[in-house]
Write a protein that holds these residues in place. Structure first.
Motif, PDB file in Angstrom:
ATOM      1  N   ALA A 215      20.319 -30.385 -40.532  1.00  0.00           N
ATOM      2  CA  ALA A 215      21.017 -31.016 -39.724  1.00  0.00           C
ATOM      3  C   ALA A 215      20.130 -32.951 -39.929  1.00  0.00           C
ATOM      4  O   ALA A 215      19.435 -33.039 -40.708  1.00  0.00           O
ATOM      5  CB  ALA A 215      20.511 -31.112 -37.888  1.00  0.00           C
ATOM      6  N   GLY A 216      21.453 -33.788 -39.171  1.00  0.00           N
ATOM      7  CA  GLY A 216      20.903 -34.531 -38.992  1.00  0.00           C
ATOM      8  C   GLY A 216      21.514 -36.150 -38.486  1.00  0.00           C
ATOM      9  O   GLY A 216      22.470 -35.265 -37.258  1.00  0.00           O
ATOM     10  N   HIS A 217      21.446 -37.339 -38.539  1.00  0.00           N
ATOM     11  CA  HIS A 217      22.413 -38.579 -37.644  1.00  0.00           C
ATOM     12  C   HIS A 217      22.962 -39.220 -38.967  1.00  0.00           C
ATOM     13  O   HIS A 217      21.499 -39.828 -39.787  1.00  0.00           O
ATOM     14  CB  HIS A 217      21.761 -38.949 -36.719  1.00  0.00           C
ATOM     15  CG  HIS A 217      21.772 -40.013 -36.250  1.00  0.00           C
ATOM     16  ND1 HIS A 217      23.125 -39.835 -35.315  1.00  0.00           N
ATOM     17  CD2 HIS A 217      21.666 -41.750 -36.413  1.00  0.00           C
ATOM     18  CE1 HIS A 217      23.237 -41.070 -35.198  1.00  0.00           C
ATOM     19  NE2 HIS A 217      22.738 -41.780 -35.393  1.00  0.00           N
ATOM     20  N   ARG A 218      24.148 -39.563 -38.631  1.00  0.00           N
ATOM     21  CA  ARG A 218      24.658 -40.960 -39.260  1.00  0.00           C
ATOM     22  C   ARG A 218      24.599 -41.874 -38.349  1.00  0.00           C
ATOM     23  O   ARG A 218      25.242 -42.179 -37.049  1.00  0.00           O
ATOM     24  CB  ARG A 218      26.191 -40.368 -39.736  1.00  0.00           C
ATOM     25  CG  ARG A 218      26.686 -41.783 -41.065  1.00  0.00           C
ATOM     26  CD  ARG A 218      27.709 -40.418 -41.319  1.00  0.00           C
ATOM     27  NE  ARG A 218      28.415 -41.277 -42.252  1.00  0.00           N
ATOM     28  CZ  ARG A 218      29.674 -41.233 -43.100  1.00  0.00           C
ATOM     29  NH1 ARG A 218      29.767 -40.380 -43.357  1.00  0.00           N
ATOM     30  NH2 ARG A 218      30.693 -43.135 -43.222  1.00  0.00           N
ATOM     31  N   TYR A 224      24.585 -34.145 -36.655  1.00  0.00           N
ATOM     32  CA  TYR A 224      25.301 -32.867 -37.292  1.00  0.00           C
ATOM     33  C   TYR A 224      25.355 -32.594 -37.436  1.00  0.00           C
ATOM     34  O   TYR A 224      23.022 -32.530 -37.558  1.00  0.00           O
ATOM     35  CB  TYR A 224      26.062 -33.715 -38.906  1.00  0.00           C
ATOM     36  CG  TYR A 224      25.510 -34.011 -40.115  1.00  0.00           C
ATOM     37  CD1 TYR A 224      25.189 -33.004 -40.576  1.00  0.00           C
ATOM     38  CD2 TYR A 224      24.396 -35.261 -40.308  1.00  0.00           C
ATOM     39  CE1 TYR A 224      24.031 -32.846 -40.930  1.00  0.00           C
ATOM     40  CE2 TYR A 224      23.086 -35.566 -40.848  1.00  0.00           C
ATOM     41  CZ  TYR A 224      23.585 -34.491 -42.159  1.00  0.00           C
ATOM     42  OH  TYR A 224      22.408 -34.471 -42.858  1.00  0.00           O
ATOM     43  N   TRP A 225      25.028 -30.934 -37.601  1.00  0.00           N
ATOM     44  CA  TRP A 225      24.857 -29.649 -38.143  1.00  0.00           C
ATOM     45  C   TRP A 225      25.199 -28.333 -38.857  1.00  0.00           C
ATOM     46  O   TRP A 225      26.539 -29.123 -38.946  1.00  0.00           O
ATOM     47  CB  TRP A 225      24.195 -29.122 -36.634  1.00  0.00           C
ATOM     48  CG  TRP A 225      24.318 -28.975 -36.055  1.00  0.00           C
ATOM     49  CD1 TRP A 225      25.124 -27.555 -35.752  1.00  0.00           C
ATOM     50  CD2 TRP A 225      25.329 -29.666 -34.706  1.00  0.00           C
ATOM     51  NE1 TRP A 225      26.109 -27.601 -34.696  1.00  0.00           N
ATOM     52  CE2 TRP A 225      25.939 -29.287 -33.590  1.00  0.00           C
ATOM     53  CE3 TRP A 225      24.879 -30.805 -34.133  1.00  0.00           C
ATOM     54  CZ2 TRP A 225      27.044 -29.236 -33.145  1.00  0.00           C
ATOM     55  CZ3 TRP A 225      25.955 -31.122 -33.027  1.00  0.00           C
ATOM     56  CH2 TRP A 225      27.225 -30.699 -32.551  1.00  0.00           C
ATOM     57  N   GLY A 226      24.908 -27.941 -39.556  1.00  0.00           N
ATOM     58  CA  GLY A 226      25.531 -26.975 -39.974  1.00  0.00           C
ATOM     59  C   GLY A 226      24.911 -26.494 -41.243  1.00  0.00           C
ATOM     60  O   GLY A 226      23.449 -25.986 -41.396  1.00  0.00           O
ATOM     61  N   ARG A 227      25.571 -25.758 -42.478  1.00  0.00           N
ATOM     62  CA  ARG A 227      25.234 -25.024 -43.424  1.00  0.00           C
ATOM     63  C   ARG A 227      25.225 -25.208 -44.643  1.00  0.00           C
ATOM     64  O   ARG A 227      26.313 -25.970 -44.454  1.00  0.00           O
ATOM     65  CB  ARG A 227      25.401 -23.062 -42.944  1.00  0.00           C
ATOM     66  CG  ARG A 227      25.412 -22.774 -41.834  1.00  0.00           C
ATOM     67  CD  ARG A 227      23.963 -22.145 -41.727  1.00  0.00           C
ATOM     68  NE  ARG A 227      23.794 -21.281 -42.477  1.00  0.00           N
ATOM     69  CZ  ARG A 227      22.329 -20.809 -42.632  1.00  0.00           C
ATOM     70  NH1 ARG A 227      21.461 -20.940 -42.387  1.00  0.00           N
ATOM     71  NH2 ARG A 227      22.837 -19.700 -43.843  1.00  0.00           N
ATOM     72  N   MET A 228      24.331 -24.974 -45.560  1.00  0.00           N
ATOM     73  CA  MET A 228      24.138 -25.319 -47.131  1.00  0.00           C
ATOM     74  C   MET A 228      24.103 -24.583 -47.580  1.00  0.00           C
ATOM     75  O   MET A 228      23.122 -23.627 -47.532  1.00  0.00           O
ATOM     76  CB  MET A 228      23.412 -26.993 -47.072  1.00  0.00           C
ATOM     77  CG  MET A 228      22.966 -27.062 -48.818  1.00  0.00           C
ATOM     78  SD  MET A 228      22.819 -28.596 -49.520  1.00  0.00           S
ATOM     79  CE  MET A 228      20.468 -27.911 -49.256  1.00  0.00           C
ATOM     80  N   ARG A 293      17.673 -38.351 -47.390  1.00  0.00           N
ATOM     81  CA  ARG A 293      18.657 -39.280 -46.784  1.00  0.00           C
ATOM     82  C   ARG A 293      19.702 -38.877 -47.815  1.00  0.00           C
ATOM     83  O   ARG A 293      18.982 -38.795 -48.978  1.00  0.00           O
ATOM     84  CB  ARG A 293      18.433 -40.850 -46.625  1.00  0.00           C
ATOM     85  CG  ARG A 293      19.596 -41.192 -46.225  1.00  0.00           C
ATOM     86  CD  ARG A 293      19.161 -42.801 -45.940  1.00  0.00           C
ATOM     87  NE  ARG A 293      20.694 -43.431 -45.409  1.00  0.00           N
ATOM     88  CZ  ARG A 293      21.252 -44.970 -46.507  1.00  0.00           C
ATOM     89  NH1 ARG A 293      20.384 -44.721 -47.608  1.00  0.00           N
ATOM     90  NH2 ARG A 293      21.509 -45.231 -45.733  1.00  0.00           N
ATOM     91  N   TRP A 294      20.801 -39.254 -46.750  1.00  0.00           N
ATOM     92  CA  TRP A 294      22.257 -39.103 -48.993  1.00  0.00           C
ATOM     93  C   TRP A 294      22.842 -40.719 -47.588  1.00  0.00           C
ATOM     94  O   TRP A 294      22.728 -40.551 -46.756  1.00  0.00           O
ATOM     95  CB  TRP A 294      23.028 -38.214 -48.236  1.00  0.00           C
ATOM     96  CG  TRP A 294      23.464 -37.494 -47.462  1.00  0.00           C
ATOM     97  CD1 TRP A 294      22.881 -36.322 -46.380  1.00  0.00           C
ATOM     98  CD2 TRP A 294      24.774 -37.771 -46.163  1.00  0.00           C
ATOM     99  NE1 TRP A 294      23.663 -35.826 -45.098  1.00  0.00           N
ATOM    100  CE2 TRP A 294      24.767 -37.237 -45.133  1.00  0.00           C
ATOM    101  CE3 TRP A 294      25.905 -38.800 -46.386  1.00  0.00           C
ATOM    102  CZ2 TRP A 294      25.599 -36.618 -44.605  1.00  0.00           C
ATOM    103  CZ3 TRP A 294      27.094 -38.355 -45.267  1.00  0.00           C
ATOM    104  CH2 TRP A 294      26.598 -38.011 -44.515  1.00  0.00           C
ATOM    105  N   GLY A 303      25.064 -43.945 -44.586  1.00  0.00           N
ATOM    106  CA  GLY A 303      24.748 -42.848 -44.808  1.00  0.00           C
ATOM    107  C   GLY A 303      24.006 -42.010 -44.130  1.00  0.00           C
ATOM    108  O   GLY A 303      24.008 -42.484 -42.946  1.00  0.00           O
ATOM    109  N   ALA A 304      22.959 -41.440 -44.239  1.00  0.00           N
ATOM    110  CA  ALA A 304      22.696 -40.272 -42.844  1.00  0.00           C
ATOM    111  C   ALA A 304      21.340 -39.453 -43.525  1.00  0.00           C
ATOM    112  O   ALA A 304      20.762 -39.662 -44.672  1.00  0.00           O
ATOM    113  CB  ALA A 304      23.567 -38.776 -42.382  1.00  0.00           C
ATOM    114  N   SER A 305      20.880 -39.178 -42.156  1.00  0.00           N
ATOM    115  CA  SER A 305      19.831 -38.150 -42.632  1.00  0.00           C
ATOM    116  C   SER A 305      19.878 -37.106 -42.586  1.00  0.00           C
ATOM    117  O   SER A 305      20.597 -37.402 -42.224  1.00  0.00           O
ATOM    118  CB  SER A 305      18.946 -38.625 -41.334  1.00  0.00           C
ATOM    119  OG  SER A 305      19.195 -37.970 -40.027  1.00  0.00           O
TER     120      SER A 305
END
Ligand code: HEC
Ligand code: HEC
Length: 519
Positions: A215-218, A224-228, A293-294, A303-305
């Motif tokens: 999960a994170g924020h851009r 956003y959220w999801g799977r890796m 961060r990316w 980028g996003a946290s």
């Protein structure tokens, strides 16, 4: 900052050097081992000392980026011939054995993650003597003996005989200070041997393979959220695939790879939804949480946290992270091994359960008019996270508060470096509500900017808070000026019948001709 030896440096080498951290050392191929590189290639200039180590290489520790920077310098300045793969192997080897413990790197992660911050150095001597040319973080991310801090001062003067002028340090005895008492002070502040490193260096890298919830924020785009899914190729080397959902309802997938340095420094390289991104994350000691961060490889201000969790019950993030009293909001709690019993506390009523899976609980929540405002802890089973309840937006801050964007393009070799802003709302008592959609505008920062019409020439601010600087080179429409500018970035949101405003300072500077792994 310009200095002579860089003038001839091909830009392509720089790009390779800084993007190289996420590529795994080629396992099994006929590449020589790191020891072989050190013993054959490095030792030609770095002889063995009486204690058995290699002179200069042994008495310092640093981040993976720090080592990449040193090895790049050996190639660029000193003519060391090394393949890219040999360079990565030796950087991995050195970062693992002579790295930083998590708590040593912690105060300076912003530099590794390429976040824009105005630094607040905790030592004013080091700040004036050293951090006028580059970040304070570049120094704080190193550990050395006093002799090695002193040799570093000699490297600076040897390489840039005009260092003192460039650092506007003619108001003091710069050389006498940096080669005299400063090295002992630096060695006391950032010593080669530390209890943190002594405890960490025996830490075994956790196996990070498996399924993760992220999960994170851009800024400019939203939460956003999801799977890796992570697969291990070899020790410390992974293959990744992502499936993300954005708060605006869109989704995207990604494929990438990562390398873990020093048992916790995750460096990834991923093609995510058509964009090439670099990930800079730190793994927790138990290997069940990643955080960092990316950013876009070619535009690191965008980028996003990111937080990733796995294994036991844990929450990676809430979207949104704040609820307004009197309103009904869709709330997503993303996490791992989530139970079904969401507990939000008094005054927050779940109107409808939209979906529950072990990875996400999605509900419609109404916050009653009488709900207590402030930060509360919510829980799903044993997993907990903070949630803010607020009544109204009192202030608006634009983040980052101070930012530099850079001219570019226009047929020149360096692309423009944009700036991404986020409008962050606060309730009374500085209670952080979080990013909100805002109406953006650009103004001149001061009278000089007003006179030169900087806002007209510097570039364009998009409705999502992204500022795209104008082209590089002379601008015939501006007498004696190119498109450099000194700007005020303004954001506005409506709160009831009032408008709440915030602003940030944006400097549009010339191109960044030379970049380093740690600026
Ligand atoms: C052709 C000679 C040459 C070779 C080969 C060479 N170096 Fe160096 N190295 C230097 C010189 C000269 C300096 C001092 C100036 C500087 O720091 O750039 C130096 C400095 C260093 C330092 C100290 C840097 C600092 O920030 O204080 C490290 C660490 C280092 N080298 C590592 C390596 C490694 C690892 C290799 C092999 C992959 C290597 N060097 C190969 C010439 C060489
Ligand atoms: C005149 C500008 C200037 C000043 C002043 C300056 N530096 Fe640097 N420093 C540089 C540049 C440029 C590099 C980049 C070299 C490279 O790209 O490898 C550098 C590199 C470094 C590195 C990375 C070396 C490595 O390979 O690991 C460290 C650490 C560092 N400086 C510390 C300091 C300290 C400590 C001081 C104060 C005593 C200082 N700097 C003062 C310009 C400066």
């Amino acid at each position: 900052m310009k200095h002579k030896s860089w003038r001839f440096m091909p830009l392509a080498i720089l790009a390779l050097a800084s993007a190289g951290l996420a590529s795994a050392p080629s396992a099994g191929a006929k590449e020589p081992s790191a020891e072989a590189v050190l013993n054959t290639k490095c030792s030609t200039c770095h002889p063995r000392t009486t204690t058995g180590g290699l002179f200069r290489i042994d008495e310092q520790r640093k981040s993976p980026e720090g080592w990449a920077m040193t090895v790049r310098r050996m190639r660029q300045w000193h003519g060391l011939l090394l393949t890219d793969s040999e360079a990565r192997t030796v950087v991995k080897h050195l970062a693992d054995r002579q790295g930083l413990a998590p708590e040593e790197a912690a105060p300076f992660r912003y530099a590794l993650e390429r976040r824009t911050v105005v630094e607040t150095p905790d030592d004013s001597d080091v700040a004036t003597l050293c951090a006028r040319c580059h970040s304070y973080a570049r120094i704080g991310l190193q550990r050395r003996t006093a002799a090695e801090w002193r040799r570093l001062a000699h490297m600076h003067l040897g390489q840039w005989p005009t260092a003192e002028y460039q650092a506007t340090a003619r108001d003091r005895k710069w050389w006498e200070m940096v080669s005299g008492p400063l090295p002992e002070k630096l060695a006391a502040k950032w010593p080669l041997d530390s209890t943190a490193w002594k405890a960490w260096k025996t830490h075994r890298s956790p196996n990070l393979s498996g399924g993760w919830t992220v999960a994170g924020h851009r800024p400019g785009k939203g939460d956003y959220w999801g799977r890796m899914e992570v697969k291990r190729n070899a020790a410390d080397s992974y293959q990744l695939s992502y499936r993300l959902t954005w708060a605006d309802g869109t989704s995207e997938t990604g494929e990438g790879r990562s390398v873990v340095y020093t048992g916790f420094e995750w460096r990834g390289s991923t093609m995510l939804g058509g964009e090439q991104v670099s990930e800079v994350l730190q793994a927790s000691a138990d290997g069940n949480r990643l955080e960092g961060r990316w950013y876009l490889d070619d535009q690191d201000a965008i980028g996003a946290s990111m937080v990733a969790v796995r294994g036991k019950e844990a929450i990676a993030g809430l979207s949104p992270a704040a609820l307004k009293v009197g309103e009904t909001t869709r709330l997503v709690v993303a996490g791992s091994a989530l139970a079904k019993d969401l507990s939000l506390g008094d005054g927050l009523v779940v109107e409808k359960v939209i979906a529950t899976t072990p990875e996400a609980v999605t509900v419609l929540v109404s916050a009653s008019a009488g709900a207590a405002t402030g930060t509360r802890e919510i829980s799903v089973g044993k997993a907990k996270a903070p949630l803010v309840v607020y009544d109204r937006i009192a202030t608006l801050k634009v983040e980052p508060e101070t930012m530099v964007a850079r001219l570019g393009g226009n047929g020149g070799p360096v692309p423009p470096a944009p700036a991404q802003f986020d409008a962050v709302a606060y309730a009374a008592d500085n209670l952080r509500i979080g990013p909100v959609p805002a109406k953006w505008s650009v103004g001149n920062f001061d009278e000089t900017a007003e006179h030169d019409q900087d806002a007209k020439f510097g570039g364009v601010l998009r409705p999502d808070g992204l500022f795209m600087p104008a082209g590089a080179g002379p601008n015939p429409a501006r007498k004696n000026l190119n498109n450099i500018a000194n700007l005020l970035i303004k954001a506005q949101v409506a709160e009831g019948s009032a408008m709440v405003e915030g602003s940030a300072h944006l400097v549009i500077a010339p191109q960044r001709w030379n970049d380093a792994e740690i600026r």
